[in-house]
Write a protein that holds these residues in place. Structure first.
Motif, short mmCIF file in Angstrom:
data_model
loop_
_atom_site.label_atom_id
_atom_site.label_comp_id
_atom_site.label_asym_id
_atom_site.label_seq_id
_atom_site.Cartn_x
_atom_site.Cartn_y
_atom_site.Cartn_z
N VAL A 39 0.84 -1.20 0.00
CA VAL A 39 0.00 0.00 0.00
C VAL A 39 0.87 1.25 0.00
CG1 VAL A 39 -1.71 1.34 1.29
CG2 VAL A 39 -1.90 -1.16 1.18
N CYS A 40 1.88 1.23 0.83
CA CYS A 40 2.80 2.36 0.93
C CYS A 40 3.52 2.60 -0.40
CB CYS A 40 3.82 2.10 2.04
SG CYS A 40 4.89 3.50 2.40
N ALA A 41 3.97 1.52 -1.02
CA ALA A 41 4.66 1.63 -2.31
C ALA A 41 3.75 2.23 -3.37
CB ALA A 41 5.17 0.27 -2.75
N LYS A 42 2.47 1.83 -3.36
CA LYS A 42 1.50 2.35 -4.33
C LYS A 42 1.29 3.85 -4.13
CE LYS A 42 -3.16 1.43 -6.11
NZ LYS A 42 -3.75 2.78 -5.97
N LEU A 43 1.17 4.28 -2.89
CA LEU A 43 0.98 5.70 -2.60
C LEU A 43 2.17 6.51 -3.08
CD1 LEU A 43 -0.45 5.43 1.03
CD2 LEU A 43 -1.71 6.20 -0.99
N LYS A 44 3.36 6.01 -2.82
CA LYS A 44 4.57 6.72 -3.24
C LYS A 44 4.66 6.84 -4.75
CE LYS A 44 7.41 5.58 0.82
NZ LYS A 44 8.55 4.78 1.32
N GLU A 45 4.31 5.75 -5.45
CA GLU A 45 4.35 5.78 -6.91
C GLU A 45 3.35 6.80 -7.45
OE1 GLU A 45 3.94 2.88 -10.83
OE2 GLU A 45 3.03 2.27 -8.93
N GLU A 46 2.14 6.83 -6.86
CA GLU A 46 1.13 7.80 -7.29
C GLU A 46 1.61 9.23 -7.09
OE1 GLU A 46 -2.82 5.01 -6.34
OE2 GLU A 46 -2.17 6.57 -4.93
N ASP A 47 2.24 9.49 -5.94
CA ASP A 47 2.75 10.84 -5.67
C ASP A 47 3.78 11.26 -6.72
OD1 ASP A 47 1.17 10.81 -3.45
OD2 ASP A 47 2.81 10.63 -2.00
N ILE A 48 4.70 10.34 -7.02
CA ILE A 48 5.76 10.64 -7.98
C ILE A 48 5.18 10.87 -9.37
CG2 ILE A 48 7.77 9.67 -9.19
CD1 ILE A 48 8.44 8.23 -6.52
N ARG A 49 4.23 10.03 -9.77
CA ARG A 49 3.66 10.14 -11.11
C ARG A 49 2.76 11.36 -11.23
NH1 ARG A 49 4.91 6.05 -14.43
NH2 ARG A 49 3.22 6.60 -15.84
N PHE A 50 2.14 11.77 -10.12
CA PHE A 50 1.37 13.01 -10.14
C PHE A 50 2.30 14.19 -10.40
CE2 PHE A 50 -0.45 16.77 -8.16
CZ PHE A 50 -1.74 16.77 -8.66
N LEU A 51 3.43 14.22 -9.73
CA LEU A 51 4.41 15.29 -9.94
C LEU A 51 4.97 15.26 -11.36
CD1 LEU A 51 6.34 15.20 -6.54
CD2 LEU A 51 4.67 16.90 -7.30
N ASP A 52 5.15 14.05 -11.91
CA ASP A 52 5.59 13.93 -13.30
C ASP A 52 4.57 14.57 -14.24
OD1 ASP A 52 7.93 12.59 -12.71
OD2 ASP A 52 7.10 10.59 -13.02
N GLY A 53 3.29 14.32 -13.96
CA GLY A 53 2.23 14.89 -14.79
C GLY A 53 2.19 16.40 -14.70
N VAL A 54 2.32 16.94 -13.49
CA VAL A 54 2.33 18.40 -13.31
C VAL A 54 3.53 19.01 -14.02
CG1 VAL A 54 2.58 20.25 -11.61
CG2 VAL A 54 1.04 18.34 -11.15
N ALA A 55 4.67 18.33 -13.97
CA ALA A 55 5.87 18.83 -14.65
C ALA A 55 5.62 18.94 -16.15
CB ALA A 55 7.06 17.92 -14.37
N GLN A 56 4.94 17.94 -16.72
CA GLN A 56 4.62 17.98 -18.15
C GLN A 56 3.63 19.10 -18.45
OE1 GLN A 56 4.39 14.47 -20.63
NE2 GLN A 56 4.48 13.19 -18.79
N LEU A 57 2.69 19.29 -17.54
CA LEU A 57 1.70 20.35 -17.71
C LEU A 57 2.38 21.71 -17.80
CD1 LEU A 57 -1.23 21.50 -17.53
CD2 LEU A 57 -0.97 21.43 -15.05
#
Length: 224
Positions: free
Chosen positions: A60-78
């Motif tokens: 669960v913790c690993a999933k949350l961390k991955e989501e956080d990182i990928r959200f930031l990746d998306g914002v960076a592209q935005l």
């Protein structure tokens, strides 16, 4: 792209909105309630992180961390590319039209014309048709209204720490819904690091019943 500029402007505007919170609470009830919801979602997501202290819930913790990182990746592209709205819509129709024949394209174009939807394409082939449809939708009144509505609320990407994290939780839930409803489209966005940005266009996809209706009906609803 126009829609991405609106989102970025919304992020910047939220800094001012945070300073005017008292006014928002007294004069804009809906915005205040929505922001409170985002703060609640943020607190819930932080609570999920308590699982990191338990060996049995490391997945669960690993999933949350991955989501956080990928959200930031998306914002960076935005911020850097400013075309992610166009790319998400284009990717969706690219999947749909990948194997359409010339006759099928002609039939779809005729049905759209009958409904008053004109698709401008340099040639009637799959790629040109996808570009034409994507451009028409992104310039449409309905689609722009959806993006403007999102950027006008105090619950965009930054007001408070919990508000921001509530947005991450909202994005994660939206991405999970997409993964279950349309795994191929989800995978296409995932490869582009855009699946956590799907929440930006999810309302228009839901309105158009994009994963339930035929392609002609979907396009008409997205345009109108």
């Amino acid at each position: 792209m126009y829609q991405s500029d609106l989102i970025i402007d919304g992020i910047q505007a939220d800094k001012l909105m945070a300073l005017q919170l008292e006014k928002a609470l007294s004069g804009v009830k809906d915005q205040a309630l929505e922001q409170a919801s985002k703060i609640g979602d943020g607190a819930t997501r932080l609570m999920f992180y308590t699982s990191c202290f338990t060996d049995n819930y490391q997945d669960v913790c690993a999933k949350l961390k991955e989501e956080d990182i990928r959200f930031l990746d998306g914002v960076a592209q935005l911020v850097k590319k400013r075309d992610i709205i166009y790319r998400m819509i284009h990717t969706y129709f690219e999947e749909i039209f990948r194997f359409k024949t010339q006759n099928q394209l002609e039939a779809i174009k005729a049905s759209l014309l009958k409904a008053g939807v004109v698709i401008s394409a340099s040639a009637l082939n799959n790629q040109a048709f996808v570009i034409g449809i994507t451009t028409t939708i992104c310039l449409g009144i309905s689609f722009n209204a959806s993006i403007i509505k999102w950027t006008s609320k105090a619950s965009t990407l930054a007001v408070t720490g919990l508000g921001l994290y509530g947005t991450v939780q909202h994005a994660a839930e939206s991405a999970e819904r997409l993964r279950l409803m349309a795994p191929m489209y989800y995978n296409s966005l995932y490869l582009q690091k855009l699946e956590m940005m799907y929440f930006l266009v999810e309302p228009i996809f839901i309105k158009a019943r994009a994963f339930e209706s035929d392609v002609v009906s979907t396009i008409i609803k997205m345009v109108n």
